[in-house]
Design an enzyme around this catalytic site. Structure first.
Site, mmCIF file in Angstrom:
data_model
loop_
_atom_site.group_PDB
_atom_site.id
_atom_site.type_symbol
_atom_site.label_atom_id
_atom_site.label_comp_id
_atom_site.label_asym_id
_atom_site.label_seq_id
_atom_site.Cartn_x
_atom_site.Cartn_y
_atom_site.Cartn_z
ATOM 1 N N CYS A 66 -9.465 6.765 -14.290
ATOM 2 C CA CYS A 66 -9.411 6.080 -12.991
ATOM 3 C C CYS A 66 -8.467 4.890 -13.006
ATOM 4 O O CYS A 66 -8.652 3.946 -13.793
ATOM 5 C CB CYS A 66 -10.804 5.597 -12.590
ATOM 6 S SG CYS A 66 -10.825 4.798 -10.962
ATOM 7 N N ARG A 69 -9.894 0.837 -10.921
ATOM 8 C CA ARG A 69 -11.103 0.189 -11.413
ATOM 9 C C ARG A 69 -11.168 -1.333 -11.220
ATOM 10 O O ARG A 69 -12.173 -1.943 -11.545
ATOM 11 C CB ARG A 69 -11.299 0.501 -12.904
ATOM 12 C CG ARG A 69 -11.721 1.919 -13.182
ATOM 13 C CD ARG A 69 -11.830 2.175 -14.681
ATOM 14 N NE ARG A 69 -10.568 2.638 -15.246
ATOM 15 C CZ ARG A 69 -10.374 2.798 -16.556
ATOM 16 N NH1 ARG A 69 -11.321 2.478 -17.420
ATOM 17 N NH2 ARG A 69 -9.230 3.251 -16.998
ATOM 18 N N TRP A 237 -11.296 5.051 -1.962
ATOM 19 C CA TRP A 237 -10.316 5.509 -0.981
ATOM 20 C C TRP A 237 -9.241 6.275 -1.736
ATOM 21 O O TRP A 237 -9.209 6.260 -2.961
ATOM 22 C CB TRP A 237 -9.732 4.329 -0.185
ATOM 23 C CG TRP A 237 -9.273 3.177 -1.031
ATOM 24 C CD1 TRP A 237 -8.137 3.108 -1.781
ATOM 25 C CD2 TRP A 237 -9.980 1.942 -1.227
ATOM 26 N NE1 TRP A 237 -8.091 1.898 -2.440
ATOM 27 C CE2 TRP A 237 -9.188 1.165 -2.098
ATOM 28 C CE3 TRP A 237 -11.174 1.411 -0.747
ATOM 29 C CZ2 TRP A 237 -9.574 -0.115 -2.507
ATOM 30 C CZ3 TRP A 237 -11.565 0.147 -1.144
ATOM 31 C CH2 TRP A 237 -10.769 -0.608 -2.011
#
Ligand code: HEM
Ligand code: H49
Length: 362
Positions: A66, A69, A237
């Site tokens: 990710c 973060r 998002w």
């Protein structure tokens, strides 16, 4: 699985981590004894609301793949561990979409449903995201819609669902609880979508492309201190490249690069004219322009890369390793034009974590 019960060592490590990072959370020793007792009596233990919220936030903080973060502390946690029926899970998923979408001002949120318990399986959602477009496989093997969802589309059809047959039919949820799968159509008012247009090319709108505003991953398992929550849908998002450089661009997804290059009037006779690359940029320009004009949260890969660099610094200042997987962190468009490309990472697997339920990578 839930047969062998909880790993005590993981439970203790998590309680220690929780108290180390949350000094105001009361004394640790009595909690350690209580957890050990509950595990020996029942084979598992129950997180306090504070432990659950912290565990979910740290699972995000530990997500190697990710790039987003930086805001891990602001994750909103909806504790729905008492919900363990298909109808209850479907109701709460609809509510999740409503509160997370927030009319475009998207709020990163996770809903945590019932954990695996010794002897009984928790509910699971068959869709890999709450909002997915159907993929209808035709006799010649071609697909109308999103080929990535052909399998779950067939499962929904087998369960009695019938779509309209367009390229962007929103699939129903398929929730399996106590061994029985159930269908739930999503009310249109909780499915915000963005029609795609381009700031400079008026013909782009005529391609009839759109995408949904909120990505809610519903096929991963939240693991905290040895307890597995197989149903814990979470959203953030989108980063524009996910839509413009993968979902609409990949040959085994909507495969739109040649369509866009054609309309741009590019020389497509050889790869070396870089027609694919020019089409990719304009497709991504359209995604960011359309989301922004509609007031729907989205970030570009330059902004997101800069934020991740800031996150790395903050984690190092906090004395923590920030685990990361270079091959996922580097965006699929203009990689070396972002700072995350020009360094190495430690791809260590920490817990708490969001893990793949289906067990495979990629
Ligand atoms: C807030 C905005 C966020 C952005 C822009 C963002 C961005 C991304 C991107 C671009 C990926 C790679 C996805 C792909 O290539 O398919 C990713 C992966 C991931 N993100 Fe985030 N993320 C955000 C929030 C979150 C939140 C709130 C969570 C969980 C609470 C999360 C957990 C993960 C996990 C677990 C993965 C890896 C998924 C896998 O292994 O398949 N992210 N993120
Ligand atoms: N922006 C997001 N994108 C995202 C995050 C995790 C996983 C995914 C889906 N990834 C699976 C696809 C298919 C294989 C490679 N990518 C998307 C978020 C989804 C949920 C929170 S953030």
């Amino acid at each position: 699985g839930c047969e062998e019960g909880i790993d005590r060592g993981e439970a203790e490590d998590f309680i220690r981590l929780y108290h180390a990072e949350n000094p105001s959370a009361g004394s640790m020793k009595p909690r350690l004894r209580e957890v050990a007792r509950e595990i020996s009596q029942t084979g598992t233990y129950t997180h306090t609301p504070g432990e659950l919220a912290f565990g979910a936030r740290v699972a995000w903080r530990n997500s190697n793949k990710c790039i987003g973060r930086l805001y891990w502390k602001s994750l909103r946690v909806r504790d729905r561990r008492h919900v363990d029926t298909a109808d209850g899970v479907a109701d709460e998923c609809v509510e999740h979409l409503r509160v997370a979408t927030n009319k475009g001002k998207i709020r990163p949120t996770v809903t945590v449903f019932a954990p695996d318990r010794p002897g009984e399986h928790a509910p699971v959602i068959w869709n890999d995201q709450l909002i997915r477009y159907a993929g209808y496989t035709r006799p010649d093997g071609s697909v109308v819609g999103d080929p990535a969802n052909a399998e779950v589309t067939e499962a929904a059809v087998r369960l009695g669902w019938r779509g309209r047959g367009t390229r962007f039919d929103v699939l129903p949820l398929v929730v399996e609880a106590k061994g029985t799968p159930a269908l739930r159509e999503l009310p249109p008012e909780v499915v915000l979508e963005v029609p795609l247009r381009h700031p400079s090319f008026r013909w782009f709108a005529d391609l009839g492309l759109k995408w949904h505003a909120v990505p809610v991953i519903s096929n991963m398992c939240l693991e905290i201190g040895g307890v597995r929550y197989p149903c814990a849908p979470f959203n953030g998002w989108y980063m524009g490249t996910e839509i413009g450089a993968r979902n609409l661009a990949d040959a085994d997804r909507y495969d739109q690069l040649a369509v866009v290059a054609e309309r741009l009037g590019l020389d497509m006779s050889h790869d070396r004219t870089l027609w694919r690359d020019q089409a990719l940029v304009e497709l991504n320009v359209a995604v960011l322009h359309s989301f922004e004009e509609d007031g729907v949260a989205v970030t570009d890969h330059h902004t997101e890369a800069r934020r991740f660099m800031l996150h790395l610094e903050k984690e190092e200042r906090s004395g923590r390793v920030c685990p990361a997987d270079w091959s996922w962190i580097v965006p699929p468009l203009s990689g070396a034009a972002t700072p995350v490309f020009h360094r190495y990472y430690d791809d260590v697997q920490l817990t708490p974590a969001f893990t793949r339920r289906d067990g495979n990578e990629g």
